[in-house]
Design an enzyme around this catalytic site. Structure first.
Site, mmCIF file in Angstrom:
data_model
loop_
_atom_site.group_PDB
_atom_site.id
_atom_site.type_symbol
_atom_site.label_atom_id
_atom_site.label_comp_id
_atom_site.label_asym_id
_atom_site.label_seq_id
_atom_site.Cartn_x
_atom_site.Cartn_y
_atom_site.Cartn_z
ATOM 1 N N GLY A 13 1.474 1.044 13.400
ATOM 2 C CA GLY A 13 2.572 1.293 12.447
ATOM 3 C C GLY A 13 2.534 0.656 10.887
ATOM 4 N N LEU A 36 1.771 5.912 19.459
ATOM 5 C CA LEU A 36 2.099 6.718 18.062
ATOM 6 C C LEU A 36 3.193 7.454 18.038
ATOM 7 C CD1 LEU A 36 -1.690 8.460 17.712
ATOM 8 C CD2 LEU A 36 -0.751 6.568 16.830
ATOM 9 N N SER A 127 13.681 -10.066 14.500
ATOM 10 C CA SER A 127 14.191 -9.518 13.204
ATOM 11 C C SER A 127 15.404 -10.701 12.810
ATOM 12 C CB SER A 127 15.007 -8.229 13.387
ATOM 13 O OG SER A 127 15.745 -7.872 12.336
ATOM 14 N N TYR A 151 19.914 -2.038 19.094
ATOM 15 C CA TYR A 151 18.588 -2.432 18.508
ATOM 16 C C TYR A 151 18.572 -3.854 18.314
ATOM 17 C CZ TYR A 151 15.087 -3.553 14.998
ATOM 18 O OH TYR A 151 13.892 -4.376 14.483
ATOM 19 N N LYS A 155 16.274 -6.787 20.621
ATOM 20 C CA LYS A 155 15.606 -7.874 19.934
ATOM 21 C C LYS A 155 15.693 -9.424 20.451
ATOM 22 C CE LYS A 155 12.780 -5.736 17.487
ATOM 23 N NZ LYS A 155 11.142 -5.629 17.739
ATOM 24 N N ASN A 201 16.466 2.660 5.495
ATOM 25 C CA ASN A 201 16.217 1.494 4.894
ATOM 26 C C ASN A 201 16.141 1.746 3.466
ATOM 27 O OD1 ASN A 201 14.513 0.302 7.690
ATOM 28 N ND2 ASN A 201 16.278 -0.576 6.969
ATOM 29 N N ARG A 296 28.576 0.497 4.393
ATOM 30 C CA ARG A 296 28.097 0.927 5.559
ATOM 31 C C ARG A 296 28.503 -0.089 7.074
ATOM 32 N NH1 ARG A 296 21.584 1.207 6.154
ATOM 33 N NH2 ARG A 296 21.868 -0.784 5.889
HETATM 34 P P1 NAD Z 1 6.814 1.121 12.924
HETATM 35 O O1 NAD Z 1 7.701 1.872 13.635
HETATM 36 O O2 NAD Z 1 6.099 1.494 11.788
HETATM 37 O O3 NAD Z 1 5.644 0.356 14.058
HETATM 38 C C1 NAD Z 1 5.882 0.329 15.306
HETATM 39 C C2 NAD Z 1 4.837 0.714 15.957
HETATM 40 O O4 NAD Z 1 5.058 0.848 17.458
HETATM 41 C C3 NAD Z 1 4.664 2.290 15.812
HETATM 42 O O5 NAD Z 1 3.235 2.470 15.709
HETATM 43 C C4 NAD Z 1 4.923 3.145 17.110
HETATM 44 O O6 NAD Z 1 4.304 4.132 17.532
HETATM 45 C C5 NAD Z 1 4.641 1.898 18.070
HETATM 46 N N1 NAD Z 1 5.155 1.843 19.448
HETATM 47 C C6 NAD Z 1 6.789 1.826 19.456
HETATM 48 N N2 NAD Z 1 6.908 2.076 20.834
HETATM 49 C C7 NAD Z 1 5.767 2.002 21.620
HETATM 50 C C8 NAD Z 1 5.552 1.860 22.997
HETATM 51 N N3 NAD Z 1 6.451 1.954 24.080
HETATM 52 N N4 NAD Z 1 4.239 1.701 23.264
HETATM 53 C C9 NAD Z 1 3.316 1.711 22.384
HETATM 54 N N5 NAD Z 1 3.559 1.769 20.995
HETATM 55 C C10 NAD Z 1 4.796 1.773 20.466
HETATM 56 O O7 NAD Z 1 7.691 -0.281 12.782
HETATM 57 P P2 NAD Z 1 7.492 -1.463 11.961
HETATM 58 O O8 NAD Z 1 8.392 -1.471 10.618
HETATM 59 O O9 NAD Z 1 5.995 -1.683 11.587
HETATM 60 O O10 NAD Z 1 8.168 -2.640 12.876
HETATM 61 C C11 NAD Z 1 7.232 -3.562 13.558
HETATM 62 C C12 NAD Z 1 7.899 -4.257 14.440
HETATM 63 O O11 NAD Z 1 8.908 -5.099 13.576
HETATM 64 C C13 NAD Z 1 9.161 -3.390 15.353
HETATM 65 O O12 NAD Z 1 9.330 -4.178 16.604
HETATM 66 C C14 NAD Z 1 10.421 -3.668 14.349
HETATM 67 O O13 NAD Z 1 11.478 -3.813 15.305
HETATM 68 C C15 NAD Z 1 10.145 -5.142 13.995
HETATM 69 N N6 NAD Z 1 10.959 -5.072 12.672
HETATM 70 C C16 NAD Z 1 10.901 -4.377 11.498
HETATM 71 C C17 NAD Z 1 11.484 -4.377 10.438
HETATM 72 C C18 NAD Z 1 11.371 -3.631 9.289
HETATM 73 O O14 NAD Z 1 12.277 -3.432 8.540
HETATM 74 N N7 NAD Z 1 10.284 -2.787 9.409
HETATM 75 C C19 NAD Z 1 12.383 -5.639 10.298
HETATM 76 C C20 NAD Z 1 12.640 -6.422 11.503
HETATM 77 C C21 NAD Z 1 11.576 -6.242 12.717
HETATM 78 C C1 UD1 Z 2 18.814 -2.960 8.219
HETATM 79 C C2 UD1 Z 2 19.316 -2.786 9.792
HETATM 80 C C3 UD1 Z 2 18.715 -4.200 10.376
HETATM 81 C C4 UD1 Z 2 17.158 -4.099 10.602
HETATM 82 C C5 UD1 Z 2 16.684 -3.816 9.362
HETATM 83 C C6 UD1 Z 2 15.204 -3.740 9.117
HETATM 84 C C7 UD1 Z 2 21.606 -1.962 9.557
HETATM 85 C C8 UD1 Z 2 22.912 -2.362 9.667
HETATM 86 N N1 UD1 Z 2 20.881 -3.047 9.643
HETATM 87 O O1 UD1 Z 2 19.068 -4.163 7.611
HETATM 88 O O2 UD1 Z 2 19.329 -4.324 11.681
HETATM 89 O O3 UD1 Z 2 16.742 -5.148 11.129
HETATM 90 O O4 UD1 Z 2 17.100 -2.860 8.432
HETATM 91 O O5 UD1 Z 2 15.030 -2.356 9.825
HETATM 92 O O6 UD1 Z 2 21.083 -0.728 9.742
HETATM 93 N N2 UD1 Z 2 21.684 0.124 1.248
HETATM 94 C C9 UD1 Z 2 22.158 0.878 0.317
HETATM 95 N N3 UD1 Z 2 22.064 2.426 0.532
HETATM 96 C C10 UD1 Z 2 21.030 2.785 1.434
HETATM 97 C C11 UD1 Z 2 20.369 1.897 2.324
HETATM 98 C C12 UD1 Z 2 20.756 0.443 2.222
HETATM 99 O O7 UD1 Z 2 22.900 0.618 -0.309
HETATM 100 O O8 UD1 Z 2 20.781 4.190 1.362
HETATM 101 C C13 UD1 Z 2 21.970 -1.475 1.041
HETATM 102 C C14 UD1 Z 2 22.589 -1.869 2.531
HETATM 103 O O9 UD1 Z 2 23.813 -2.028 2.207
HETATM 104 C C15 UD1 Z 2 22.077 -3.492 2.385
HETATM 105 C C16 UD1 Z 2 20.803 -3.289 1.608
HETATM 106 O O10 UD1 Z 2 20.586 -1.847 0.860
HETATM 107 O O11 UD1 Z 2 22.649 -4.214 1.559
HETATM 108 C C17 UD1 Z 2 19.432 -3.252 2.561
HETATM 109 O O12 UD1 Z 2 19.569 -2.247 3.375
HETATM 110 P P1 UD1 Z 2 18.584 -1.761 4.698
HETATM 111 O O13 UD1 Z 2 17.263 -1.706 3.895
HETATM 112 O O14 UD1 Z 2 18.926 -0.660 5.457
HETATM 113 O O15 UD1 Z 2 18.159 -3.187 5.372
HETATM 114 P P2 UD1 Z 2 19.430 -3.970 6.072
HETATM 115 O O16 UD1 Z 2 20.904 -3.438 6.272
HETATM 116 O O17 UD1 Z 2 19.211 -5.444 5.728
#
Ligand code: NAD
Ligand code: UD1
Length: 340
Positions: A13, A36, A127, A151, A155, A201, A296
């Site tokens: 990922g 995947l 997170s 979600y 966590k 996001n 939102r």
């Molecule tokens: P991602 O979806 O790109 O990566 C997650 C990976 O885990 C993927 O490749 C998916 O196929 C795999 N996966 C999911 N469920 C699985 C399972 N049951 N068995 C095996 N593989 C599995 O997401 P990411 O952005 O790389 O995030 C990684 C981790 O970080 C996640 O746990 C997510 O919740 C956490 N996280 C992400 C963000 C963000 O904004 N990206 C923010 C805070 C925390």
């Molecule tokens: C979101 C999730 C959070 C998660 C994180 C990473 C929500 C409420 N929170 O956080 O739980 O851990 O992503 O995956 O979904 N924004 C816009 N327009 C858009 C999208 C976002 O204005 O189309 C703004 C949001 O209001 C925020 C900022 O951009 O102020 C960031 O948003 P986003 O990227 O979704 O992250 P978080 O809300 O911080």
């Protein structure tokens, strides 16, 4: 220590692939396990191109204990970095059981196999969502936790399980990493974020507006008590984040202290949505059309880290700023307009 294998669960990922890169170039031997469900094998192929190293990969779900067990039997893992999880807040509201099953039951299954094979060093992806509506800014790890969606709840539940596991057995060493807002892509433009549907996001959304795939950005709320009324977040370059995992792993390998420890991985600096749009326009040379719309549901006004603990204990600090995040996100988007 570097000659042993580290299992990277969810390593195909977005954050996982960037972390695999940093571990590989630091000399760690890795094995990737991923079902995947939200990634493609192509990310691993590109990692091989970038590093010149073949990666052992197993397409396995962490809930499939038997298959996970076979992978543990084959390698002498020293530690596990656990990224596997579903991450869409909206989807988790619609399908809570899917999230609890994948993120919580999946983590329990993985922990049981780790326990069986006496592999007790773990880096876990948590997170900043666990801080709910922050009462103080910047947010320290000691801030109270609360969540309002499945979600976030998943966590926090895993965090609590990990606390109990470490309390019951002092051999466990667990680095619980609370990410702020991961963004950007690898400098090479070869690996990056590849959302399957319309992104939730903001960074991937802005990228797709800039490249002409989406028409305009809706800015969620212009009346927050922030610098310009829009939401403020702590955007952290995914390469900095990946290096945070390397630092955490090195810490678990070298520290005599055991137990569970949480670390904020953020820059400590808040950036508003309008500031982000400006930075992206500068990096891409493109105009980003946007409308300010209603807030939102579930969003907080501002959220940014106090990263002092990670700096002191792990010796880690984010180094790349919002301009660099936007430049690298843009390079990835232009080079890969349809993803991998
Ligand atoms: P991602 O979806 O790109 O990566 C997650 C990976 O885990 C993927 O490749 C998916 O196929 C795999 N996966 C999911 N469920 C699985 C399972 N049951 N068995 C095996 N593989 C599995 O997401 P990411 O952005 O790389 O995030 C990684 C981790 O970080 C996640 O746990 C997510 O919740 C956490 N996280 C992400 C963000 C963000 O904004 N990206 C923010 C805070 C925390
Ligand atoms: C979101 C999730 C959070 C998660 C994180 C990473 C929500 C409420 N929170 O956080 O739980 O851990 O992503 O995956 O979904 N924004 C816009 N327009 C858009 C999208 C976002 O204005 O189309 C703004 C949001 O209001 C925020 C900022 O951009 O102020 C960031 O948003 P986003 O990227 O979704 O992250 P978080 O809300 O911080």
């Amino acid at each position: 220590m570097n000659s042993e294998f580290v299992l990277i669960v969810g390593g195909a990922g977005y954050i996982g692939a960037h972390t695999c890169f940093e571990l590989l170039v630091s000399g760690y031997n890795i094995v990737v396990l991923d079902n995947l469900s939200n990634s493609q094998k192509e990310s691993l192929k590109r990692l091989s191109t970038l590093t010149g190293k073949e990666i052992d990969f197993y397409e396995v779900d962490i809930r499939d204990s038997r298959s996970v067990d076979l992978v543990f039997e084959k390698y002498g893992f020293s530690s596990v970095v656990h990224f596997a999880g579903l991450k869409s807040v909206g989807e988790s509201n619609s399908f809570p059981l899917k999230y609890y099953d994948n993120n919580v039951s999946g983590s329990i299954s993985l922990l049981k196999v780790m326990d069986k094979y006496n592999v007790k060093k773990l880096v876990f992806s948590s997170s900043a969502t666990v801080y709910g509506t922050p009462k103080e800014l910047p947010i320290p790890e000691t801030a109270p936790t609360s969540t309002i969606n499945p979600y976030g709840q998943s966590k926090l539940l895993v965090e609590k399980i990990l606390v109990d596991v470490a309390k019951a057995d002092p051999d466990w060493k667990i680095a619980n990493l609370r990410y702020f807002n991961p963004a950007g892509a690898h400098f090479s433009g070869l690996i990056g974020e590849d959302p399957k549907d319309i992104p939730n996001n903001i960074m991937p959304y802005i990228s797709q507006v800039a490249v002409g795939k989406l028409e305009k950005l809706s800015v969620f709320g212009g009346d927050y008590d922030t610098v310009d009324g829009t939401g403020v977040r702590d955007y952290i370059h995914v390469t900095d984040l990946a290096k945070g995992h390397l630092a955490a792993l090195n810490y678990l390998n070298s520290s005599q202290e055991c137990g569970f420890s949480s670390f904020n991985l953020g820059t400590g600096k808040g950036v508003s949505v309008l500031e982000l749009i400006n930075a992206f326009e500068k990096a891409s040379g493109k105009n980003i059309p946007f409308n300010i719309v209603a807030r939102r549901q579930g969003d907080v006004a501002a959220c940014y880290a106090d990263p002092t603990k990670a700096n002191k204990v792990l010796g880690w600090k984010a180094e790349l700023d919002i301009d660099r995040i936007c430049q690298d996100a843009w390079r990835w988007q232009v080079n890969n307009p349809t993803g991998y």
